[in-house]
Design an enzyme around this catalytic site. Structure first.
Site, mmCIF file in Angstrom:
data_model
loop_
_atom_site.group_PDB
_atom_site.id
_atom_site.type_symbol
_atom_site.label_atom_id
_atom_site.label_comp_id
_atom_site.label_asym_id
_atom_site.label_seq_id
_atom_site.Cartn_x
_atom_site.Cartn_y
_atom_site.Cartn_z
ATOM 1 C CD GLU A 96 -2.611 -0.932 2.535
ATOM 2 O OE1 GLU A 96 -3.898 -1.564 2.379
ATOM 3 O OE2 GLU A 96 -2.502 -1.104 3.303
ATOM 4 C CB CYS A 109 2.737 7.750 2.806
ATOM 5 S SG CYS A 109 4.045 6.901 4.348
ATOM 6 C CB CYS A 116 7.931 -4.383 8.705
ATOM 7 S SG CYS A 116 9.571 -3.670 9.251
ATOM 8 C CB CYS A 120 7.587 -1.459 16.270
ATOM 9 S SG CYS A 120 9.199 -1.193 15.463
ATOM 10 C CB CYS A 123 3.982 -1.715 14.137
ATOM 11 S SG CYS A 123 4.444 -1.182 11.993
ATOM 12 N N GLY A 165 7.458 -1.754 5.426
ATOM 13 C CA GLY A 165 8.457 -1.903 6.008
ATOM 14 C C GLY A 165 9.346 -1.130 6.399
ATOM 15 C CD GLU A 166 14.225 0.570 9.201
ATOM 16 O OE1 GLU A 166 13.735 1.204 10.030
ATOM 17 O OE2 GLU A 166 15.253 0.962 9.048
ATOM 18 C CB SER A 197 10.839 7.299 8.708
ATOM 19 O OG SER A 197 10.321 6.466 10.226
ATOM 20 C CB SER A 220 9.849 5.252 14.225
ATOM 21 O OG SER A 220 9.443 4.600 15.308
ATOM 22 C CG LEU A 221 13.350 8.351 20.709
ATOM 23 C CD1 LEU A 221 14.686 8.043 20.761
ATOM 24 C CD2 LEU A 221 12.944 9.257 20.822
ATOM 25 C CG ASN A 294 -3.183 6.395 13.837
ATOM 26 O OD1 ASN A 294 -4.457 7.541 14.244
ATOM 27 N ND2 ASN A 294 -2.017 6.522 13.667
ATOM 28 C CB CYS A 337 1.284 7.009 11.715
ATOM 29 S SG CYS A 337 2.492 8.016 11.118
#
Ligand code: SF4
Length: 352
Positions: A96, A109, A116, A120, A123, A165-166, A197, A220-221, A294, A337
């Site tokens: 997507e 985006c 991924c 996380c 996510c 994905g990363e 990111s 992404s912290l 979200n 997100c």
């Protein structure tokens, strides 16, 4: 269509590669640049319609390459104008990408992987698992399709690698896509308008900074202390938070790093954690994006209420940080997100 399957895909070609291939096939030297102008500047991937190329050359070109962009399988719009596109990859996987209108301009985006591997905890993409890296052609095809949705719009575009994905675990594909996106003969997007990111892949970060010094970086912290961050983001067990931040401090940056912080009610949204975060970022030119979580099916977290978000933000502002709260757009179509994921049945359902 099926006869195109074995041909090389034009969207995988860098201009220098195409020039060399076409020279070997007997084409005149300028044809490769003409092709790039049609494909990227005019967003036209149909050689039969290219008026400034001789008919005989067009017919040979049509036979040499696969010209088809990725098909858009589904579109979903929300009430604020955010539009999510579902793409079918050649091997039947799906990814997507999202078009987000923002103050008179648009953010695109992009996804860099199908699924991924980093998992996380907050996510939806991570919950899907990992299928494979996307190729450069699969990434630029997302850009071309999203631009097509914009019709005659020719204003500013921001491109963010914040979809599925990363990106830095797919450095080869992303770097080739970045060349096609930023070069004047390609999509000609200023690298200053591109953000990559990452969850924190240090060797990829170093390569990106070396190869594309103007591309912006977002980290992404999501937690101000190593233990909590490792719990939320397993990658942090390999690439420690201190090492990442030491990297940014040592670089004496001219541009700010964006730190994304997904606020999870009762987990990382306490004012004491905001103070800890401010201490952590001391000495790094920073902008903090606060993203209230979200919700997605199957994820155990809750979204904090507005008062908690505002209290967290107030602490950071008081410490002199630049802070933006991103009440994500696109929640209604599961494109905000952390919500991008493609179900096994192929329906679209994005990351933090
Ligand atoms: S937040 Fe990003 S790195 Fe983490 S699982 Fe999701 S897509 Fe992967």
């Amino acid at each position: 269509m099926s006869e195109q399957l074995d041909k090389p895909w034009i969207l995988e070609k860098q201009l220098d590669e195409l020039k060399a291939e076409l020279a070997a096939a007997g084409f005149r030297g300028f044809v490769a640049r003409q092709i790039f102008q049609w494909v990227y500047h005019k967003n036209n991937q149909e050689p039969a319609s290219w008026s400034n190329i001789a008919k005989a050359d067009r017919e040979r070109l049509a036979a040499l390459y696969d010209w088809r962009p990725l098909p858009v399988l589904a579109r979903q719009d929300d009430e604020e104008g955010t539009r999510k596109l579902l793409f079918g990859l050649r091997d039947a996987l799906k990814v997507e990408a999202v078009l987000i209108p923002e103050k008179g301009r648009y953010t695109l985006c992009l996804s860099s992987q199908a699924g991924c591997p980093l998992g996380c905890a907050f996510c939806a993409t991570g919950a899907m698992g990992f299928r494979r890296n996307l190729t450069a052609g699969e990434i630029v095809s997302q850009v071309l399709a999203l631009k097509r949705e914009l019709g005659e719009y020719s204003g500013r575009l921001n491109l963010v690698f914040m979809g599925m994905g990363e990106p830095l675990l797919n450095y080869g594909g992303v770097a080739r896509a970045l060349r096609l996106i930023t070069e004047p003969d390609g999509l000609n997007v200023s690298p200053r308008h591109v953000t990559v990111s990452t969850a924190g892949v240090l060797d990829g970060l170093e390569r990106l900074e070396r190869d594309f010094p103007q591309v912006k970086i977002a980290l992404s912290l999501n937690a101000p202390d190593p233990a909590l961050r490792s719990e939320l983001m397993p990658v942090s067990r390999r690439e420690g938070l201190e090492g990442l931040l030491a990297h940014f401090r040592a670089r004496r940056l001219r541009q700010r790093i964006t730190f994304e912080y997904v606020l999870l009610a009762g987990v990382n949204d306490a004012p004491a954690q905001a103070r800890q975060l401010a201490r952590l970022l001391h000495g790094i030119p920073s902008k903090v994006n606060l993203i209230p979580f979200n919700p997605s099916p199957g994820l155990r977290f809750r979204r904090p209420d507005e008062a908690a978000v505002e209290a967290f933000r107030a602490v950071l502002l008081d410490k002199g940080l630049t802070v933006v709260t991103r009440w994500s757009k696109g929640r209604g179509i599961r494109s905000a997100c952390g919500q991008l994921a493609v179900r096994e049945d192929g329906q679209g359902e994005r990351k933090q």
